[in-house]
Design a protein around this motif. Structure first.
Motif, mmCIF file in Angstrom:
data_model
loop_
_atom_site.group_PDB
_atom_site.id
_atom_site.type_symbol
_atom_site.label_atom_id
_atom_site.label_comp_id
_atom_site.label_asym_id
_atom_site.label_seq_id
_atom_site.Cartn_x
_atom_site.Cartn_y
_atom_site.Cartn_z
ATOM 1 N N ALA A 138 -39.169 -21.789 -53.054
ATOM 2 C CA ALA A 138 -37.436 -21.516 -52.685
ATOM 3 C C ALA A 138 -37.051 -22.616 -53.570
ATOM 4 O O ALA A 138 -37.545 -23.589 -53.905
ATOM 5 N N TYR A 171 -34.935 -17.674 -54.590
ATOM 6 C CA TYR A 171 -36.224 -18.006 -55.194
ATOM 7 C C TYR A 171 -36.057 -19.009 -56.265
ATOM 8 O O TYR A 171 -34.919 -19.069 -56.863
ATOM 9 N N LEU A 198 -40.943 -21.892 -45.174
ATOM 10 C CA LEU A 198 -40.909 -20.519 -45.512
ATOM 11 C C LEU A 198 -41.826 -19.525 -44.574
ATOM 12 O O LEU A 198 -42.949 -20.076 -44.004
ATOM 13 N N VAL A 204 -36.479 -14.171 -51.662
ATOM 14 C CA VAL A 204 -36.603 -15.475 -50.659
ATOM 15 C C VAL A 204 -35.251 -15.584 -50.160
ATOM 16 O O VAL A 204 -34.129 -15.904 -50.899
#
Length: 526
Positions: free
Chosen positions: A281, A249, A390, A232
């Protein structure tokens, strides 16, 4: 006379003592020897553990691999020093491995109780495929390849599980996986792109129900930490010249929910698989960290974070047996679509790679470059000018093989795979994944490059390979494999970039890239 009498009595006493000692030393009847008995309940190779009703099978293999213009186990030269083609790359990489497996089975009123484990003893080319000091300056505990020094080596653990009454507990193949995993052509490479691969096992709990006529269903909970997370990107952290950022992440909040329905009959196999995967996240305020991760600061906790999202994947797979080209020939292929679960497409037996490849340049460029970042999601916090949520990455892929037996000693396979990674939206729209990604990229390389280049983080990676195997005697196989790999980048034009050293700061042309690898293997199963 008195002396003679004493001698006679003494001799008699001695004889009695000797006869008593001999009587005490007479051998006791030995217990029956319990010989090892063959256990024919579960196939060849099983025998009873003496004194128990448990059957055990010991097995494994010894394998020697060499890959030219690639990494261990025929990884294409698609990133790192191999992708650059610089002087630090190894022109070939080797691995020697001995695998040991232990399989036990016990019949009970609830069905068979089975345990299985595999351990691998490995010795690789030191550093894997590079002698770059930056790559080798890593803690030994985090870099197994550094243990392959003189007299060294290391041990890895593959599947370790218990099966009982339809349940499986431990490190085993995900319920999402096909029986052939990432090896539809039984090929040497462990890096065939286009679908799921967790051949070495994922920590999970799953249950399989048999419905008869070869129809079964499995549902499970997988730990995604190792095998089902890519990255991420918090785009406010920054990005390098090859389009990659630090991984942001968060910790695992929920397991992956996976399952399949499978039909396995004489004509072949058909399977539908599904997975739910949570993407979460860490924080909005981060700084570029070490080992690819985005590190927290004293402001991280109060900066907030994006809301977690659920993504997932679906896969359809089939195997067609008894095709007219010859006995034992078959065709296998699978197709996968994923949102926020890119590992199901850009998958290997290890972690998912991002790609950076260099080649000959044109248009006055020093060299050409092609790259692709592999992520599950990206986000740009509101404080950095983004939307703060996200943006899940979409990926889809296909993979398959045709397997042919020429005779009992020779066989060949033609195999291939392709994966597409897509970031939604457009480069000029800051409310979309592409817009936020491109804003972060041009902030890194300089706005002046916008006039000479077009930003598009979408990319595809495709592979086409062939392998031929010779088995002169049973369980001894020699094979040779060649793979062509093609990276199609969405970027175009030219830009002044500062890639990873030893590449210089120069003008580079964005261009599709190709590489070819070659692998030879000798393997003895036992």
């Amino acid at each position: 006379m008195k002396m003679v009498k004493s001698l006679i009595l003494g001799s008699a006493a001695g004889l009695l003592a000797m006869s008593g000692a001999q009587a005490a030393d007479l051998p006791v009847k030995a217990k029956p020897v319990e010989y090892v008995r063959v256990c024919s309940l579960y196939g060849a190779g099983f025998f009873y553990i003496p004194g128990t009703d448990t059957c055990i099978k010991l097995g494994g293999y010894l394998r020697i691999d060499t890959t030219f213009n690639g990494g261990i186990y025929d990884q294409p030269a698609w990133n790192g020093d191999l992708g650059q083609g610089n002087r630090y790359r190894d022109y070939y990489a080797t691995r020697s491995r001995m695998a040991l497996t232990v399989d036990t089975r016990t019949a009970t009123d609830y069905g068979v109780v089975r345990t299985f484990a595999q351990g691998d003893f490995n010795f690789d080319t030191l550093g894997g495929s590079t002698t770059n000091p930056n790559s080798l300056q890593t803690n030994l505990g985090n870099n197994a390849n550094l243990l392959s020094s003189t007299g060294g080596g290391y041990v890895t653990v593959e599947n370790v599980f218990i099966q009982f009454a339809g349940f499986t507990f431990g490190k085993s193949s995900s319920a999402f996986a096909t029986p052939w995993q990432g090896y539809p052509g039984n090929q040497n490479t462990s890096f065939l792109i286009g679908g799921h691969d967790d051949v070495t096992g994922t920590n999970n709990i799953q249950y399989t129900a048999q419905f008869g006529n070869g129809i079964s269903g499995t549902i499970g909970l997988d730990d995604p930490t190792v095998y089902n997370r890519t990255a991420v990107y918090n785009l406010s952290v920054g990005m390098n010249a090859i389009g990659q950022s630090a991984n942001a992440y968060a910790g695992v909040e929920a397991p992956d929910v996976v399952g399949n329905i499978r039909v396995d009959q004489a004509w072949g196999l058909f399977q539908l698989s599904g997975a739910l995967h949570q993407v979460d996240a860490s924080y909005n305020t981060l700084t570029a960290g070490v080992a690819g991760g985005a590190a927290p600061t004293a402001l991280s906790m109060i900066s907030g974070h994006p809301a977690s999202k659920w993504g997932g994947a679906i896969m359809a797979a089939t195997q067609i047996r008894n095709i007219p080209t010859g006995p034992g020939d078959d065709i296998k292929f699978d197709a996968t679509y994923a949102v926020g679960d890119t590992k199901e497409v850009i998958s290997t037996s290890s972690t998912s790679p991002s790609f950076t490849m260099f080649g000959n340049g044109g248009a006055g460029a020093f060299q050409s470059i092609g790259f692709g970042a592999t992520t599950d999601a990206v986000y740009l916090p509101v404080a950095a000018g983004g939307t703060g949520d996200l943006k899940l990455t979409t990926a889809y892929g296909i993979r398959g093989a045709f397997n042919h037996n020429w005779d009992p000693y020779w066989s060949s396979s033609l195999f291939g795979g392709m994966g597409w990674v897509r970031y939604g939206g457009t480069a000029g729209n800051l409310t979309t994944a592409q817009g936020q990604y491109c804003a972060a990229y041009y902030k890194e390389i300089g706005a002046a490059n916008m006039a000479t280049s077009t930003c598009n983080p979408n990319y595809s990676i495709s592979m086409l390979g062939a392998i031929t195997r010779w088995t002169p005697v049973k369980n001894l196989t020699f094979s040779a494999e060649a793979i062509w790999t093609h990276l199609n980048t969405g970027f175009s034009g030219t830009a002044t970039l500062t890639p990873t050293a030893p590449m210089p700061t120069a003008v580079y042309q964005f261009k599709n890239q190709n590489t070819v690898s070659f692998n030879v293997r000798a393997q003895r199963n036992f």
